[in-house]
Enzyme design. Structure first.
Site, PDB file in Angstrom:
ATOM      1  N   TYR A   1      -5.153   9.297 -11.214  1.00 20.54           N
ATOM      2  CA  TYR A   1      -6.108   9.012 -10.323  1.00 20.54           C
ATOM      3  C   TYR A   1      -5.208   9.584  -9.014  1.00 20.54           C
ATOM      4  O   TYR A   1      -4.131   9.372  -8.818  1.00 20.54           O
ATOM      5  CB  TYR A   1      -6.495   7.836  -9.793  1.00 20.54           C
ATOM      6  CG  TYR A   1      -5.351   6.651  -9.826  1.00 20.54           C
ATOM      7  CD1 TYR A   1      -5.100   6.230 -11.180  1.00 20.54           C
ATOM      8  CD2 TYR A   1      -5.006   6.021  -8.762  1.00 20.54           C
ATOM      9  CE1 TYR A   1      -4.176   5.032 -11.145  1.00 20.54           C
ATOM     10  CE2 TYR A   1      -4.237   4.879  -8.840  1.00 20.54           C
ATOM     11  CZ  TYR A   1      -3.835   4.569 -10.072  1.00 20.54           C
ATOM     12  OH  TYR A   1      -2.954   3.473 -10.051  1.00 20.54           O
TER      13      TYR A   1
ATOM     14  N   LYS B   1      -9.616   6.742  -3.665  1.00 21.35           N
ATOM     15  CA  LYS B   1      -8.953   7.119  -5.152  1.00 21.35           C
ATOM     16  C   LYS B   1     -10.065   7.929  -5.721  1.00 21.35           C
ATOM     17  O   LYS B   1     -11.200   7.621  -5.607  1.00 21.35           O
ATOM     18  CB  LYS B   1      -8.520   5.927  -5.670  1.00 21.35           C
ATOM     19  CG  LYS B   1      -7.554   5.052  -4.972  1.00 21.35           C
ATOM     20  CD  LYS B   1      -7.182   3.855  -5.883  1.00 21.35           C
ATOM     21  CE  LYS B   1      -5.993   2.915  -5.047  1.00 21.35           C
ATOM     22  NZ  LYS B   1      -6.161   1.587  -5.143  1.00 21.35           N
TER      23      LYS B   1
HETATM   24  C1  LIG Z   1       1.055   1.828  -7.353  1.00 19.33           C
HETATM   25  C2  LIG Z   1       2.297   2.132  -7.105  1.00 19.33           C
HETATM   26  C3  LIG Z   1       3.480   1.545  -7.956  1.00 19.33           C
HETATM   27  N1  LIG Z   1       4.556   2.148  -8.196  1.00 19.33           N
HETATM   28  C4  LIG Z   1       5.584   1.218  -8.634  1.00 19.33           C
HETATM   29  C5  LIG Z   1       5.775  -0.197  -8.396  1.00 19.33           C
HETATM   30  C6  LIG Z   1       6.095  -1.002  -9.720  1.00 19.33           C
HETATM   31  O1  LIG Z   1       7.416  -0.694 -10.014  1.00 19.33           O
HETATM   32  C7  LIG Z   1       5.312  -0.013 -10.835  1.00 19.33           C
HETATM   33  C8  LIG Z   1       4.185  -0.669 -11.032  1.00 19.33           C
HETATM   34  O2  LIG Z   1       3.474  -1.098  -9.945  1.00 19.33           O
HETATM   35  P1  LIG Z   1       2.112  -1.930  -9.976  1.00 19.33           P
HETATM   36  O3  LIG Z   1       2.308  -3.136 -11.100  1.00 19.33           O
HETATM   37  O4  LIG Z   1       1.544  -2.102  -8.612  1.00 19.33           O
HETATM   38  O5  LIG Z   1       1.184  -0.666 -10.892  1.00 19.33           O
HETATM   39  P2  LIG Z   1      -0.479  -1.316 -11.361  1.00 19.33           P
HETATM   40  O6  LIG Z   1      -0.713  -2.675 -11.687  1.00 19.33           O
HETATM   41  O7  LIG Z   1      -0.992  -0.059 -12.093  1.00 19.33           O
HETATM   42  O8  LIG Z   1      -1.086  -0.884  -9.994  1.00 19.33           O
HETATM   43  C9  LIG Z   1      -2.225  -0.066  -9.539  1.00 19.33           C
HETATM   44  O9  LIG Z   1      -3.312  -0.222 -10.276  1.00 19.33           O
HETATM   45  C10 LIG Z   1      -4.475  -0.398  -9.598  1.00 19.33           C
HETATM   46  C11 LIG Z   1      -5.526  -0.255 -10.487  1.00 19.33           C
HETATM   47  C12 LIG Z   1      -4.615   0.632  -8.228  1.00 19.33           C
HETATM   48  O10 LIG Z   1      -5.533   1.159  -8.153  1.00 19.33           O
HETATM   49  C13 LIG Z   1      -3.264   1.022  -7.799  1.00 19.33           C
HETATM   50  O11 LIG Z   1      -2.954   2.334  -7.594  1.00 19.33           O
HETATM   51  C14 LIG Z   1      -2.172   0.198  -7.997  1.00 19.33           C
HETATM   52  O12 LIG Z   1      -2.083  -1.147  -7.509  1.00 19.33           O
HETATM   53  O13 LIG Z   1       5.215   1.364 -10.066  1.00 19.33           O
HETATM   54  C15 LIG Z   1       5.026   3.143  -7.317  1.00 19.33           C
HETATM   55  O14 LIG Z   1       6.192   3.730  -7.764  1.00 19.33           O
HETATM   56  N2  LIG Z   1       4.042   3.698  -6.664  1.00 19.33           N
HETATM   57  C16 LIG Z   1       2.740   3.268  -6.804  1.00 19.33           C
HETATM   58  O15 LIG Z   1       1.902   4.252  -6.111  1.00 19.33           O
END
Ligand SMILES: Cc1cn([C@H]2C[C@H](O)[C@@H](COP(=O)(O)OP(=O)(O)O[C@H]3O[C@H](C)C(=O)[C@H](O)[C@H]3O)O2)c(=O)[nH]c1=O
Length: 186
Positions: free
Chosen positions: A132, A72
């Site tokens: 990112y 990343k």
């Molecule tokens: C990561 C991702 C998520 N999603 C969807 C899945 C869920 O419906 C929603 C939120 O996902 P999540 O709660 O996993 O998002 P974050 O908590 O911001 O997670 C990210 O935050 C940390 C810091 C990271 O480095 C990763 O990229 C990723 O894990 O977005 C997508 O559609 N595509 C994606 O690439």
């Protein structure tokens, strides 16, 4: 572009040049040729963008396991955040070690995090945006999390963070079975 090493080999801070004028500034936030010339030839295939409404929002510590592990390149588009990488490559001399860097719209700094590292951040201002680049596509079946408070990271928090349910239930590092293997550079 300025390149600074961190205490974790492979995790580096990039600061692109800003060309200022009376209107503000212009900066090339990513240039593949320039990155490759600096030794970082990474084929980023997906850009991510998230907004966190409140300061103290903590997202992490996340990873995608092979075959969809992600390198990343992280920066802050608005506001300010503390960005953290943790080495979880089995056999690495730095296993379990972490590095944190303040990324902000003002400082323009970026953190380059190779595959094999956990990534997380905590916001330091309301309405902070993170953008990112990822070297592989989202693969939900390979998506995983390690507990933010199980690594000894100094998050600079003065109260409990805002967490997703997933992050609140993540496995502690001590119980984490890392899918990543350290490969010493020749
Ligand atoms: C990561 C991702 C998520 N999603 C969807 C899945 C869920 O419906 C929603 C939120 O996902 P999540 O709660 O996993 O998002 P974050 O908590 O911001 O997670 C990210 O935050 C940390 C810091 C990271 O480095 C990763 O990229 C990723 O894990 O977005 C997508 O559609 N595509 C994606 O690439």
């Amino acid at each position: 572009m300025q390149i600074e090493p961190t205490s974790l080999p492979g995790v580096v801070i990039l600061t692109p040049a800003r060309h200022g004028d009376a209107r503000g500034f212009f900066s090339e936030s990513w240039n593949r040729q320039r990155m490759a010339a600096a030794g970082f030839d990474i084929d980023f295939v997906q850009d991510n963008h998230s907004v966190s409404a409140r300061a103290g929002t903590l997202r992490g510590l996340h990873y995608q396991s092979p075959p969809h592990a992600q390198a990343k390149l992280v920066r802050c588009g608005r506001g300010c955040l503390w960005d953290v990488a943790v080495d979880v490559r089995v056999g690495s001399p730095g296993y379990g070690q972490w590095v944190g860097v303040e990324l902000s719209a003002a400082n323009g700094r970026q953190l380059l995090i190779p595959a094999g590292f956990l990534h997380g951040f905590v916001t330091r201002e309301d309405d902070t945006e993170i953008v990112y680049k990822c070297s592989d596509y989202y693969a939900p079946d390979c998506d995983g999390a390690v507990a933010w408070d199980s690594v000894g990271i100094d998050w600079g928090l003065t109260s409990a963070p805002v967490l997703s349910a997933k992050d609140a239930a993540a496995v502690p590092l001590a119980e984490f079975r890392s899918p990543f293997v350290y490969e010493a550079r020749a």
